[in-house]
Design a protein around this motif. Structure first.
Motif, short mmCIF file in Angstrom:
data_model
loop_
_atom_site.label_atom_id
_atom_site.label_comp_id
_atom_site.label_asym_id
_atom_site.label_seq_id
_atom_site.Cartn_x
_atom_site.Cartn_y
_atom_site.Cartn_z
N UNK A 90 8.38 -4.35 7.84
CA UNK A 90 8.57 -4.20 9.28
C UNK A 90 7.24 -3.84 9.92
N UNK A 91 7.25 -2.97 10.91
CA UNK A 91 6.00 -2.64 11.60
C UNK A 91 4.97 -2.00 10.69
N UNK A 92 5.38 -0.93 9.97
CA UNK A 92 4.42 -0.25 9.10
C UNK A 92 4.09 -1.11 7.89
N UNK A 93 5.11 -1.74 7.31
CA UNK A 93 4.86 -2.61 6.16
C UNK A 93 3.91 -3.74 6.50
N UNK A 94 4.02 -4.27 7.71
CA UNK A 94 3.11 -5.35 8.10
C UNK A 94 1.67 -4.85 8.19
N UNK A 95 1.48 -3.59 8.56
CA UNK A 95 0.12 -3.03 8.56
C UNK A 95 -0.43 -2.96 7.14
N UNK A 96 0.44 -2.62 6.19
CA UNK A 96 0.01 -2.65 4.79
C UNK A 96 -0.38 -4.07 4.38
N UNK A 97 0.42 -5.04 4.82
CA UNK A 97 0.11 -6.43 4.49
C UNK A 97 -1.24 -6.83 5.07
N UNK A 98 -1.52 -6.42 6.29
CA UNK A 98 -2.82 -6.73 6.88
C UNK A 98 -3.96 -6.08 6.11
N UNK A 99 -3.73 -4.85 5.63
CA UNK A 99 -4.77 -4.18 4.84
C UNK A 99 -5.01 -4.92 3.52
N UNK A 100 -3.94 -5.39 2.90
CA UNK A 100 -4.09 -6.18 1.68
C UNK A 100 -4.83 -7.48 1.98
N UNK A 101 -4.52 -8.08 3.12
CA UNK A 101 -5.24 -9.29 3.51
C UNK A 101 -6.72 -9.04 3.72
N UNK B 62 -9.04 -10.02 -5.69
CA UNK B 62 -8.13 -11.05 -6.18
C UNK B 62 -6.74 -10.43 -6.30
N UNK B 63 -5.84 -10.77 -5.39
CA UNK B 63 -4.52 -10.17 -5.35
C UNK B 63 -3.43 -11.24 -5.37
N UNK B 64 -2.37 -10.94 -6.09
CA UNK B 64 -1.16 -11.75 -6.10
C UNK B 64 -0.10 -10.94 -5.36
N UNK B 65 0.33 -11.41 -4.18
CA UNK B 65 1.18 -10.63 -3.30
C UNK B 65 2.63 -11.09 -3.35
N UNK B 66 3.54 -10.13 -3.54
CA UNK B 66 4.97 -10.38 -3.39
C UNK B 66 5.49 -9.46 -2.29
N UNK B 67 6.06 -10.06 -1.25
CA UNK B 67 6.58 -9.31 -0.10
C UNK B 67 8.09 -9.43 -0.09
N UNK B 68 8.78 -8.28 -0.07
CA UNK B 68 10.23 -8.26 -0.01
C UNK B 68 10.66 -7.65 1.32
N UNK B 69 11.32 -8.43 2.15
CA UNK B 69 11.79 -7.96 3.45
C UNK B 69 13.16 -8.58 3.72
N UNK B 70 14.21 -7.74 3.76
CA UNK B 70 15.56 -8.28 3.92
C UNK B 70 15.89 -8.79 5.32
N UNK B 71 15.11 -8.44 6.32
CA UNK B 71 15.40 -8.87 7.69
C UNK B 71 14.80 -10.24 7.94
N UNK B 72 15.63 -11.30 8.02
CA UNK B 72 15.08 -12.65 8.20
C UNK B 72 14.37 -12.85 9.53
#
Length: 250
Positions: free
Chosen positions: A10-21, A29-39
């Motif tokens: 969600x909002x905070x998780x997406x900030x983590x995703x941006x940091x990983x990006x 070199x990262x292999x990313x798996x994102x789990x988010x139940x809200x379609x």
């Protein structure tokens, strides 16, 4: 290549995703798996994943992978009510070397104890996301003011005392290089008010703590007024005011 699992985007998780990006852009070199139940959030997440450098392995799913994997890092950025179940489900199916938890960590003291025991028993390094200790300005202050005890006073209104006091308690330990030995919540106002997040509450008043080197911290959050926070340090006769929003020290 490091395998990363992000549970909750969600909002905070997406900030983590941006940091990983950003880490990938810097050469990690990262292999990313994102789990988010809200379609409803998947289009934004998928768009960001598509913007990563070509060849970056990514997976977006609404549930945890069925097949067992060994992850170097798992980030749990769900809401607090779901975090224990997300952690348990991940640990039951997958290997984890390290875990980062968003806060408020959990909604019961039992969950705090049992997840702590699970981390220790599994040899998983667990961290709570308290990022002020990584800020260059606070690192410079730590180097300049130690070894004197550094007293901290935090004041403001409506900044989410229940979820954000931990940031300042952690900052006190970081700046002083000392552990909190006593915590006093007697200054909290009785009762609570509904939070903007359904099913949660906000608290107000004052929390104080003492550290092993004699330093103290006092965190006060008022119910009246626009959201604000001010940080003041006192050490070796010096008084330092910090405006985090304006990025200024006086």
């Amino acid at each position: 290549m490091k395998r990363i699992l992000l549970v909750g985007c969600g909002n905070i998780g997406f900030r983590h995703l941006q940091a990983l990006g950003a880490a990938i852009a810097d050469g990690s070199m990262l292999d990313l798996t994102v789990v988010e139940p809200n379609p409803a959030t998947h289009d934004r997440i998928a768009g960001y994943l598509a913007s990563l450098p070509e060849g970056t392995p990514t997976t977006l799913a609404d549930t945890l992978p069925e097949a067992p994997h060994a992850y170097d890092l798992a980030i749990f950025a769900t809401n607090a009510a779901q975090r224990r179940a997300a952690f348990d489900a991940t640990l039951a199916r997958h290997g984890i070397r390290a875990a980062v938890f968003e806060k408020v960590l959990f909604t019961t003291l039992r969950d705090l104890d049992e997840v702590g025991d699970a981390l220790e028993g599994s040899g998983i390094a667990g961290f709570v996301n308290c990022g002020r200790r990584t800020a260059p300005g606070y690192r410079d202050l730590r180097a300049a003011l130690q070894p004197a005890p550094i007293d901290i006073e935090v004041t403001g209104a409506n900044f989410g005392l229940g979820s954000n006091a931990v940031h300042f308690l952690d900052l006190a330990e970081f700046l002083n290089g000392a552990a909190i030995t006593a915590l006093d919540a007697a200054g909290l106002r009785p009762g609570s008010v509904p939070s903007k997040r359904h099913g949660y509450v906000e608290i107000f008043g004052t929390i104080t703590a003492r550290l092993s080197n004699g330093a103290t911290i006092r965190v006060t959050c008022d119910v009246d007024g626009a959201p604000s926070v001010a940080v003041r340090l006192t050490a070796a006769g010096e008084r330092i005011g910090i405006d985090e929003t304006g990025r200024r020290i006086s």
